[in-house]
Design a protein around this motif. Structure first.
Motif, short mmCIF file in Angstrom:
data_model
loop_
_atom_site.label_atom_id
_atom_site.label_comp_id
_atom_site.label_asym_id
_atom_site.label_seq_id
_atom_site.Cartn_x
_atom_site.Cartn_y
_atom_site.Cartn_z
N LYS A 76 -0.60 -2.22 13.62
CA LYS A 76 0.00 -3.56 13.56
C LYS A 76 -0.71 -4.46 12.55
CE LYS A 76 -2.47 -5.73 17.46
NZ LYS A 76 -2.80 -4.94 18.60
N TYR A 77 -1.95 -4.08 12.16
CA TYR A 77 -2.69 -4.88 11.18
C TYR A 77 -2.41 -4.45 9.73
CZ TYR A 77 -5.30 -6.41 15.27
OH TYR A 77 -5.64 -6.93 16.48
N VAL A 78 -1.54 -3.48 9.57
CA VAL A 78 -1.29 -2.91 8.24
C VAL A 78 -0.01 -3.51 7.65
CG1 VAL A 78 -0.88 -0.78 6.96
CG2 VAL A 78 -2.41 -0.76 8.93
N ARG A 79 -0.10 -3.93 6.38
CA ARG A 79 1.11 -4.38 5.70
C ARG A 79 2.03 -3.18 5.48
NH1 ARG A 79 -2.81 -7.33 2.24
NH2 ARG A 79 -2.93 -9.44 3.09
N ARG A 80 3.33 -3.41 5.46
CA ARG A 80 4.25 -2.27 5.39
C ARG A 80 4.55 -1.87 3.93
NH1 ARG A 80 2.64 -2.37 10.26
NH2 ARG A 80 4.14 -2.31 11.97
N GLY A 81 5.41 -2.62 3.28
CA GLY A 81 5.86 -2.23 1.94
C GLY A 81 4.75 -2.18 0.91
N ASP A 82 3.70 -2.97 1.11
CA ASP A 82 2.61 -3.03 0.14
C ASP A 82 1.86 -1.70 0.02
OD1 ASP A 82 3.35 -5.60 -0.06
OD2 ASP A 82 1.53 -6.48 0.77
N GLN A 83 2.01 -0.84 1.03
CA GLN A 83 1.30 0.44 0.97
C GLN A 83 1.84 1.34 -0.14
OE1 GLN A 83 0.57 2.32 5.01
NE2 GLN A 83 2.01 0.72 5.55
N PHE A 84 3.11 1.14 -0.48
CA PHE A 84 3.75 2.00 -1.48
C PHE A 84 3.54 1.36 -2.85
CE2 PHE A 84 6.87 4.28 -3.83
CZ PHE A 84 7.11 5.45 -3.14
N THR A 85 2.62 1.91 -3.64
CA THR A 85 2.24 1.26 -4.90
C THR A 85 2.73 2.01 -6.14
OG1 THR A 85 0.13 2.44 -4.81
CG2 THR A 85 0.16 0.20 -3.93
N MET A 86 3.31 3.19 -5.97
CA MET A 86 3.74 3.96 -7.15
C MET A 86 5.06 3.41 -7.69
SD MET A 86 1.23 5.92 -7.45
CE MET A 86 1.81 6.77 -8.89
N PRO A 87 5.25 3.44 -9.02
CA PRO A 87 6.49 2.92 -9.62
C PRO A 87 7.61 3.96 -9.58
CG PRO A 87 4.98 3.62 -11.34
CD PRO A 87 4.29 3.89 -10.05
N TRP A 88 7.92 4.46 -8.41
CA TRP A 88 8.91 5.52 -8.27
C TRP A 88 10.20 4.95 -7.68
CZ3 TRP A 88 5.35 9.33 -5.09
CH2 TRP A 88 4.34 9.82 -5.93
#
Lengths: 126, 469
Positions: free
Chosen positions: B451-463
């Motif tokens: 619950k302390y983790v950001r969701r979309g920000d985890q995905f950092t690749m430009p794919w």
């Protein structure tokens, strides 16, 4: 999907989280050692008054043992300490269930979390 | 202190500027990181495969496990040259499988490397005590000294750490080559006595079940080569350097493993070979040459130091990545303002390594490391299949594309299954205890910590969006 804003975690809870992980590490790795569960299923097949012949060593092997500073008595526990590969099917099944169950949970729960990540990152975009 | 970013930054940081890991490494450093971690496996550990199955079994698993690791190197090179981020397989899992898998993979890495570091330090301590032969001398002081000095080196900077690793790894590898040619390998019977030491009666003392059991420690020939990916954010050209350094490292190790087996099996009775903690050093002793004995003593010490050095580097980066993504408290994601290293992670893991160096034996520490490595390889075989399915060839730019897909993945998964059974033969309770640990922390992460983790920000690749989502 609206952007998820995680709650701020109080400092004391951060410390508790770290403590939980450290305790879990020690329980998982140290407890089997403490309980004597870790280690090998080996036993020494004892030979009374051992000789190189009774230990199954040919002259070449004897030459190397002696170069390394061993005689039949001191080499006995090394040579006769053997594995005894027996297992029961129940223990094997427990291991299979634990490992397979773990991976099933891992991939299913990960997929659920991953879908939230992708939804927030991409929305309806391709 | 701030979170890390991926940039090519100068070594000094202006006030208010984001602090990042430095891109200063080339292919030679990648080679040194991979081979440096693994080469100690030739100096100790692989020979416990002889204990479990005999000398011939160790040779068979050396080849089969070599196939496993060739698959690992091929798969890893493709994924890492595409997902170039600190944490290596952790970053891969985060982008391809999901957060919980990533959390677990990071823990596999931390345990595999920390326990390998512990094994290395125990080896250094035991060897020095054995050679000194002084009554009452114990290994603990040498173990502590090894771990603390290397942690300090890692604290001070990655470039210096891996430059040191390159030099000492090269010396340790050359020591094996010198030993190999000194015993006239082309002339069996002169120094080497393979035919007399491996007879039809003792080649496979436990039969084929012993061959299966030997897979367990056969992993030690190569365990850790996948650690090259941990340097992804500190390599100048990840798409080129990582595949090149990893594959060159694997070729180096395959040659080293073959030479090591041949010399040791030709100079030491199999029962002794399966018993000793220092097979190459003892092989040198068996030649009767003082020069070779001294050379292999230093080779063993340097290989162990290089391995522990690389392990501290890799474990700290995996732990650092967990903090950066909030999987663990963000306190761990700090980068040192001057040395640009994940210094808090380095310091946090230091007492854990020291504690296990005091309470575990060498083969137990090795088994802990192998178990975490094995879980990681199981993940990698499935990960590459999901990667190709979610982003087929041509959909994103890959630095390297490995051939014969999905054969390497299938080979890797098959050999993992065999190795689980091998671990079960003698060390089943440790495998179950360790898996239960991962289940408990997975439940903790999924139902509480996430619950302390950001969701979309985890995905950092430009794919683009993955297929199927």
């Amino acid at each position: 999907m609206p952007k998820y804003i995680p709650p701020e975690q109080p400092k004391v809870m951060q410390v508790i989280d770290i403590a939980f992980i450290v305790v879990a590490i020690f329980v998982a790795l140290w407890l089997p050692l403490k309980l004597g569960l870790a280690g090998v299923s080996k036993a020494i097949d004892k030979i009374e008054n051992p000789t190189w012949e009774s230990l199954g060593q040919n002259p070449t092997m004897v030459g190397f043992w002696e170069k390394l500073g061993y005689d039949p008595t001191t080499a006995h526990d090394i040579i006769q300490n053997k594995f005894h590969y027996t297992w029961d099917i129940t223990t094997l099944l427990v291991m299979v269930v634990v490992v397979v169950g773990y991976f099933i949970f891992l991939f299913r729960a990960s997929d659920k979390e991953y879908r939230e990540v992708i939804d927030e990152k991409f929305g309806d975009k391709k | 202190m701030t979170d890390a970013a991926i940039t090519t930054s100068p070594s000094t940081v202006a006030p208010g500027q984001r602090v990042s890991l430095l891109r200063v490494l080339g292919p030679a450093h990648v080679w040194a990181l991979g081979v440096g971690i693994v080469l100690v496996g030739e100096y100790t550990g692989w020979n416990f495969a002889v204990d479990k199955g005999g000398s011939l079994a160790a040779l068979i698993v050396c080849w089969f496990i070599g196939l496993l690791y060739t698959s690992v190197a091929m798969i890893d090179s493709e994924v890492t040259s595409t997902v170039a981020a600190a944490g290596g397989q952790y970053a891969q899992a985060k982008h391809i499988v999901g957060p919980l898998m990533a959390f677990n993979v990071a823990l596999y890495l931390v345990f595999a490397y920390t326990m390998l570091e512990v094994s290395d330090a125990i080896l250094v301590g035991d060897l020095i005590v054995t050679v000194a032969g002084t009554e009452g001398l114990e290994r603990h002081a040498f173990v502590v000294l090894t771990i603390v000095v290397l942690a300090w080196l890692n604290y001070r900077g990655v470039l210096m750490t891996l430059n040191v690793n390159f030099v000492i790894t090269a010396i340790a590898y050359v020591a094996i080559i010198i030993l190999f040619f000194s015993v006239q390998p082309w002339s069996q019977g002169t120094v080497l006595k393979l035919g007399d030491l491996i007879t039809p009666e003792n080649a496979l003392p436990y039969g084929w079940i012993g061959v299966l059991a030997a897979f367990h420690f056969g992993i030690w020939f190569y365990l850790g080569i996948e650690g090259t990916t941990q340097a992804a954010e500190e390599v100048r050209s990840p798409a080129r350097s990582l595949p090149y350094g990893t594959m060159a490292g694997m070729i180096t190790l395959l040659i080293g493993a073959a030479m090591t087996w041949y010399v040791c099996a030709s100079l030491l009775p199999w029962e002794y070979l399966g018993f000793t903690f220092f097979p190459l050093f003892d092989a040198a002793r068996a030649t009767g040459s003082g020069f070779l004995e001294t050379l292999l003593f230093w080779g063993t010490v340097l290989a162990a130091v290089a391995s522990a050095n690389g392990c501290i580097n890799d474990a700290a980066r995996a732990w650092f990545s967990l903090g950066r993504d909030r999987y663990l408290p963000t306190w761990f994601s700090a980068v040192h303002p001057k040395y640009r290293t994940p210094y808090r992670s380095i310091l946090f893991l230091l007492p854990i390594a020291l504690a296990f160096a005091f309470i575990a034996d060498l083969n137990q520490a090795i088994t802990f490391s192998i178990l975490s490595g094995l879980l990681g390889y199981t993940f990698m075989s499935i990960n590459i299949m999901m990667f190709r399915r979610k982003w087929p060839l041509g959909s994103i730019r890959r630095g390297y594309t490995h051939p014969f897909h999905p054969m390497p993945a299938i080979a890797l998964l098959s050999i993992c299954v065999i190795t689980y059974f091998a671990v079960f033969l003698g060390y089943g309770s440790q495998l179950i205890a360790m898996t239960l640990f991962y289940i408990v922390v997975s439940i903790w992460f999924h139902f509480y910590r996430y619950k302390y983790v950001r969701r979309g920000d985890q995905f950092t690749m430009p794919w683009p969006k993955p297929i199927g989502y």
